[in-house]
Design an enzyme around this catalytic site. Structure first.
Site, PDB file in Angstrom:
ATOM      1  CG  ASP A  96     -12.426 -12.595 -87.467  1.00 13.60           C
ATOM      2  OD1 ASP A  96     -12.376 -13.751 -88.110  1.00 13.60           O
ATOM      3  OD2 ASP A  96     -13.412 -12.104 -87.062  1.00 13.60           O
ATOM      4  CE  LYS A 148     -18.473 -15.820 -91.165  1.00  8.87           C
ATOM      5  NZ  LYS A 148     -20.119 -14.620 -91.940  1.00  8.87           N
ATOM      6  CB  CYS A 178     -21.321  -7.928 -86.057  1.00  6.57           C
ATOM      7  SG  CYS A 178     -23.308  -9.045 -86.563  1.00  6.57           S
TER       8      CYS A 178
END
Ligand SMILES: Cc1ncc(COP(=O)(O)O)c(C=O)c1O
Length: 419
Positions: free
Chosen positions: A214, A240, A377
């Site tokens: 990721d 991002k 998160c």
């Protein structure tokens, strides 16, 4: 930014910091029209502000060159198709892959769901195992839980070292030949810890597992080369990386994509459709059902151009310096607890004794400092750290030492208010 009033801060006493040039050595804040003078935007890990070249690429695409791709017989659509496919080559070059190994998705979340659903659905059987880590974002946990429920696979969780990195020694001891997939954050969105991705790939491959990285927090902060990392899948989000929302990239090895079934059906992903039998296009089209986010792709391409013009190594060095200054200054304050390793990439999470992170965020906002407060998160990580939430400052190319000063001055104010 030079005219921003300097708050009184602990930083003022540090010789090292006094020696730093004023402003931002990358000298980029003027590229960002949504950052007003004197506003310390320290929430880039949530989403980056957009530089003019990205905004202009999006405006140009809608105002001058707009058309659909892959379908039109007219020149405008043919041109847009060329631009869309050229952006795919650009995205591939950015991370060292081939262009037919790039699938445009809505973001990292969709990319991971795609792999979990398609690759996981085809390759996981009851009793197979998936290795995650304690620090993963929910986007790299929940899709695996969903596919584990469907297939009967089992999830294992690698622990962290005392300085909050994924503990690869412990993971090595946990891996077995039942593990089919290892999925890890290249850079933690809470702690900034950087994974030794090459070693993670070697460990995964030694037991015959695939490695998904990721890369959401890595691609804006460091040069990434998927071949050198040795991973099998890599995902990131455009927003991002100073690009638009709604667009991201899933890279995967060509042979893996070739063997994977589609996960969404619709236009553009087919070879032939009949009610008797439908056949599918080869990758990447097989995984891009429906009209794609054409303008998002062009905005992403402009964002890649933008960071590459600055240089990923220069960005990495710049953010490392800001992290160092921040950690040094905050560690001088007794009531502040810092999380993550010393060499975290562009991200500093912290807590103040007796103050809820939301209160920290609200008081900092009054000082025109924007940070994130919450669980980010990453609720399993919060449980591991023994907190409900942290405050998090994260840096981008527009930040300079004055933003660190504003942050530290604001935190001193928080500690005064709460006694
Ligand atoms: C490490 C990490 N993974 C995944 C995601 C999910 O990204 P997105 O919401 O853009 O799909 C994020 C976003 O915060 C993240 O920081």
């Amino acid at each position: 930014m030079d005219a921003v009033p300097r708050p009184s801060t602990a930083l003022g006493t540090s010789d090292e910091i006094e020696a730093l040039p004023r402003g931002n050595p990358l000298d980029r804040v003027a590229d960002f029209p949504a950052i007003p003078r004197g506003w310390a935007y320290l929430d880039t890990a949530a989403t980056a502000q957009k530089p003019r070249p990205v905004i202009e690429a999006i405006t140009r695409a809608y105002a001058e060159t707009y058309a659909t791709v892959h379908r039109g017989v007219y020149q405008r659509s043919a041109d847009m198709t060329l631009a869309y496919e050229s952006a795919r080559r650009r995205a591939a070059g950015f991370i060292g892959g081939a262009s037919d190994e790039i699938i445009f998705v809505r973001g990292a979340t969709e990319g991971i769901n795609l792999v979990a659903h398609s690759w996981g659905g085809a390759n996981l059987a009851p009793g197979d195992r998936i290795m995650l880590s304690v620090l993963e974002h929910h986007s790299n946990i929940v899709p695996w839980q969903l596919i584990a429920q469907r297939t009967g696979a089992i999830i294992d969780v690698a622990p962290l070292t005392p300085d909050h990195r994924i503990d690869l020694d412990a993971m090595a001891a946990m891996l077995t030949d039942r593990h089919k997939l290892v999925a890890l954050a290249h850079v933690s969105n809470v702690l900034g810890s950087v994974l030794d991705a090459r070693r993670a790939a070697d460990l995964a491959h030694a037991v015959g597992a695939r490695l998904l990285l990721d890369g959401c927090q890595a691609v804006p902060r460091m040069a990434v080369d998927v071949a050198a990392l040795g991973c099998d899948f890599y995902v990131f989000s455009g927003h991002k990386l100073y690009g638009p929302t709604g667009i991201g990239v899933l890279w995967g090895r060509a042979e893996l994509f070739a063997a994977m079934p589609p996960w969404q059906g619709g236009g553009a992903m087919i070879d032939k459709v009949s009610f008797a039998r439908t056949t599918y296009a080869p990758p990447p089209a097989r995984f891009e059902a429906g009209t794609p986010h054409v303008v998002g792709v062009l905005g992403l391409e402009a964002a890649i151009d933008y960071v590459e013009t600055i240089g990923l190594n220069a960005i990495a060095a710049h953010e490392a310096a800001l992290v160092r200054e921040t950690r040094d200054a905050l560690s001088a304050l007794n009531s502040v607890r810092l999380f993550g390793p010393e060499d975290s990439a562009g991200i500093v999470s912290f807590a103040i004794e007796g103050v809820h992170p939301h209160d920290i965020g609200t008081i900092l906002d009054e000082s025109r400092v924007a940070i994130r407060a919450g669980h980010h998160c990453a609720q399993p990580l919060m449980a591991h750290l023994g907190v409900d939430a942290t405050a998090r400052a994260s840096f981008g190319v527009y930040n300079g030492i004055q933003d660190v000063e504003a942050l530290v001055g604001g935190i001193e104010r928080v500690t005064r208010i709460f006694g």
